[in-house]
Design an enzyme around this catalytic site. Structure first.
Site, short mmCIF file in Angstrom:
data_model
loop_
_atom_site.label_atom_id
_atom_site.label_comp_id
_atom_site.label_asym_id
_atom_site.label_seq_id
_atom_site.Cartn_x
_atom_site.Cartn_y
_atom_site.Cartn_z
N TYR A 154 1.54 39.68 118.47
CA TYR A 154 0.34 39.90 117.64
C TYR A 154 -0.89 39.21 118.26
O TYR A 154 -1.96 39.80 118.36
CB TYR A 154 0.63 39.34 116.24
CG TYR A 154 -0.45 39.59 115.21
CD1 TYR A 154 -0.60 40.84 114.62
CD2 TYR A 154 -1.30 38.57 114.80
CE1 TYR A 154 -1.57 41.06 113.65
CE2 TYR A 154 -2.27 38.78 113.83
CZ TYR A 154 -2.40 40.02 113.26
OH TYR A 154 -3.36 40.24 112.31
N ALA A 156 -1.38 38.45 121.34
CA ALA A 156 -1.78 39.16 122.57
C ALA A 156 -2.66 40.36 122.23
O ALA A 156 -3.69 40.60 122.88
CB ALA A 156 -0.53 39.61 123.34
P1 NAI Z 1 -1.88 45.97 105.51
O1 NAI Z 1 -0.48 45.88 105.99
O2 NAI Z 1 -2.19 45.72 104.08
O3 NAI Z 1 -2.49 47.41 105.89
C1 NAI Z 1 -2.35 47.95 107.16
C2 NAI Z 1 -2.41 49.46 107.05
O4 NAI Z 1 -2.26 50.00 108.38
C3 NAI Z 1 -1.28 50.06 106.20
O5 NAI Z 1 -1.80 50.99 105.28
C4 NAI Z 1 -0.40 50.76 107.23
O6 NAI Z 1 0.27 51.91 106.71
C5 NAI Z 1 -1.42 51.12 108.29
N1 NAI Z 1 -0.79 51.38 109.59
C6 NAI Z 1 0.24 50.70 110.15
N2 NAI Z 1 0.58 51.27 111.32
C7 NAI Z 1 -0.25 52.33 111.50
C8 NAI Z 1 -0.36 53.31 112.51
N3 NAI Z 1 0.44 53.34 113.57
N4 NAI Z 1 -1.34 54.26 112.39
C9 NAI Z 1 -2.15 54.26 111.30
N5 NAI Z 1 -2.07 53.37 110.31
C10 NAI Z 1 -1.12 52.41 110.40
O7 NAI Z 1 -2.70 45.01 106.48
P2 NAI Z 1 -4.07 44.19 106.27
O8 NAI Z 1 -3.71 42.81 105.97
O9 NAI Z 1 -5.00 44.92 105.40
O10 NAI Z 1 -4.62 44.20 107.78
C11 NAI Z 1 -5.69 45.02 108.23
C12 NAI Z 1 -6.10 44.52 109.59
O11 NAI Z 1 -6.56 43.16 109.47
C13 NAI Z 1 -4.98 44.49 110.63
O12 NAI Z 1 -5.49 44.86 111.88
C14 NAI Z 1 -4.54 43.05 110.63
O13 NAI Z 1 -3.94 42.68 111.85
C15 NAI Z 1 -5.88 42.36 110.42
N6 NAI Z 1 -5.77 41.00 109.92
C16 NAI Z 1 -5.22 40.75 108.71
C17 NAI Z 1 -5.13 39.44 108.26
C18 NAI Z 1 -4.53 39.10 106.94
O14 NAI Z 1 -4.40 37.90 106.67
N7 NAI Z 1 -4.18 40.04 106.09
C19 NAI Z 1 -5.62 38.32 109.07
C20 NAI Z 1 -6.21 38.71 110.32
C21 NAI Z 1 -6.28 40.01 110.71
#
Ligand code: NAI
Length: 248
Positions: A154, A156
Site C-alpha cells: 500500500y 509503495a
Molecule cells: P472504501 O473501501 O470505503 O472505498 C473504496 C471503493 O473503491 C469501494 O467502493 C470499492 O468497491 C472501490 N474499488 C475497489 N477496487 C476497485 C477497482 N478495481 N475499480 C474500481 N473501484 C474499486 O475506501 P476509502 O476509505 O473511502 O478510500 C478511498 C481512497 O482513500 C483510497 O484510495 C484509499 O487508499 C484512500 N485513503 C483512505 C484512508 C482511510 O483512512 N480511509 C486513508 C488514506 C487514504
C-alpha cells in the site's frame, strides 16, 4: 455552486470517501460519472442521490483493466462532450508484514492503487488536452510519505501516486494546457477501509493525532471539491494532507 455543469469522473465512488465526494459534487452542480466495481453499492448511491440522480451516471468499471476503463471514459465523453475533472480515489488494502505478504496481495494492491490511477489518467488526459484544461486529483495517503508497518504494498502505491502527480503536473501543462494535477494525502478516515483496524490500535493512533480523532469522509471530499474547482486555479503538483495533524 462550485462545480456547475462540470463533468467529473470519480473512481471508487460507491463507498467511503468516493461516495461522500459524489454526493457533495452533485450538490455543487456537477454531472458525475461514478466508477466502481461494486454494483450493489453503486445502486444504493443512485438511490441516495435523491432528486440529483439525473446528474449521476454509474459505471461498473475495474480501474485495473485498461480496456474497460477506456471504453467507459469514451462513453462519458460521448454522453457529455467533455471531461473537466478526474478524481482517482479507488483504492484497496491487503496488509501483512513482508514475511507474510504474498505475491498475489502485492499484485492486487499495485494493480488497483497504482496501475488504476495510470489507466484512468491515460484514458482521460487526451480529452483534457483537447479542451486545454482540466483538474486531476489523485488519492495518496500519509502512509505514502511516512510508511507504515504491515503496508509495504500500500505504501509503495501511495508513494508512487505522489510521483505520478508531480510528473503529470509538469508533463500535462507543457503544451500550455491548464491541466492541474494534485494529490490528497488523508490520514485515518472513518470508512469501511479503516473499520478493519482493531479497536485497541485505533485508540493508539487517535492519541497521536493532534485533533484526537479520525476524519470523516466528507472532510476529505471537501478538499477534493476545492482542488476540482476553479477556486484552486493556481495550485498544481501539490500534495495536501487531510489528517487532523497526524503527522506534523
Ligand atoms: P472504501 O473501501 O470505503 O472505498 C473504496 C471503493 O473503491 C469501494 O467502493 C470499492 O468497491 C472501490 N474499488 C475497489 N477496487 C476497485 C477497482 N478495481 N475499480 C474500481 N473501484 C474499486 O475506501 P476509502 O476509505 O473511502 O478510500 C478511498 C481512497 O482513500 C483510497 O484510495 C484509499 O487508499 C484512500 N485513503 C483512505 C484512508 C482511510 O483512512 N480511509 C486513508 C488514506 C487514504
Amino acid at each position: 455552486m462550485r462545480l456547475k455543469d462540470k463533468v467529473c469522473i470519480i473512481t471508487g465512488a460507491a463507498s467511503g470517501i468516493g461516495r461522500a465526494a459524489t454526493l457533495l459534487f452533485l450538490q455543487e452542480g456537477a454531472k458525475v460519472a461514478a466508477f466502481d466495481v461494486n454494483e450493489d453499492s453503486l445502486k444504493k448511491l443512485k438511490e441516495d442521490s435523491g432528486n440529483l440522480k439525473e446528474n449521476l451516471t454509474t459505471y461498473i468499471v475495474d480501474v485495473s483493466k485498461f480496456e474497460e476503463v477506456k471504453e467507459a471514459v469514451g462513453d462519458v465523453f460521448k454522453k457529455f462532450g467533455k471531461i473537466d475533472v478526474l478524481i482517482n480515489n479507488a483504492g484497496i488494502t491487503r496488509d501483512a508484514l513482508i514475511e507474510k505478504l504474498e505475491e498475489k496481495d502485492w499484485d492486487a494492491v499495485i494493480n488497483v492503487n497504482l496501475k488504476g490511477v495510470f489507466n484512468m489518467t491515460k484514458a482521460v488526459y487526451p480529452y483534457m488536452l483537447e479542451a486545454g484544461r482540466g483538474s486531476i486529483v489523485n488519492t495518496s495517503s500519509v502512509v505514502g510519505i511516512y510508511g507504515n508497518i504491515g503496508q509495504t504494498n500500500y505504501a509503495a502505491t501511495k508513494a508512487g501516486v505522489i510521483g505520478m502527480t508531480k510528473t503529470w503536473a509538469k508533463e500535462f501543462s507543457r503544451k500550455g494546457a491548464a491541466i492541474r494535477v494534485n494529490a490528497v494525502a488523508p490520514g485515518f478516515i472513518e470508512t469501511p477501509m479503516v473499520e478493519k483496524i482493531p479497536d485497541k490500535l485505533k485508540e493508539f493512533f487517535q492519541k497521536k493525532i493532534a485533533l484526537k480523532r479520525f476524519g470523516k469522509p466528507e472532510e476529505v471530499a471537501r478538499v477534493y471539491l476545492f482542488l476540482a474547482s476553479d477556486e484552486s486555479s493556481y495550485i498544481t503538483g501539490q500534495v495536501i494532507g487531510v489528517d487532523g495533524g497526524a503527522v506534523i
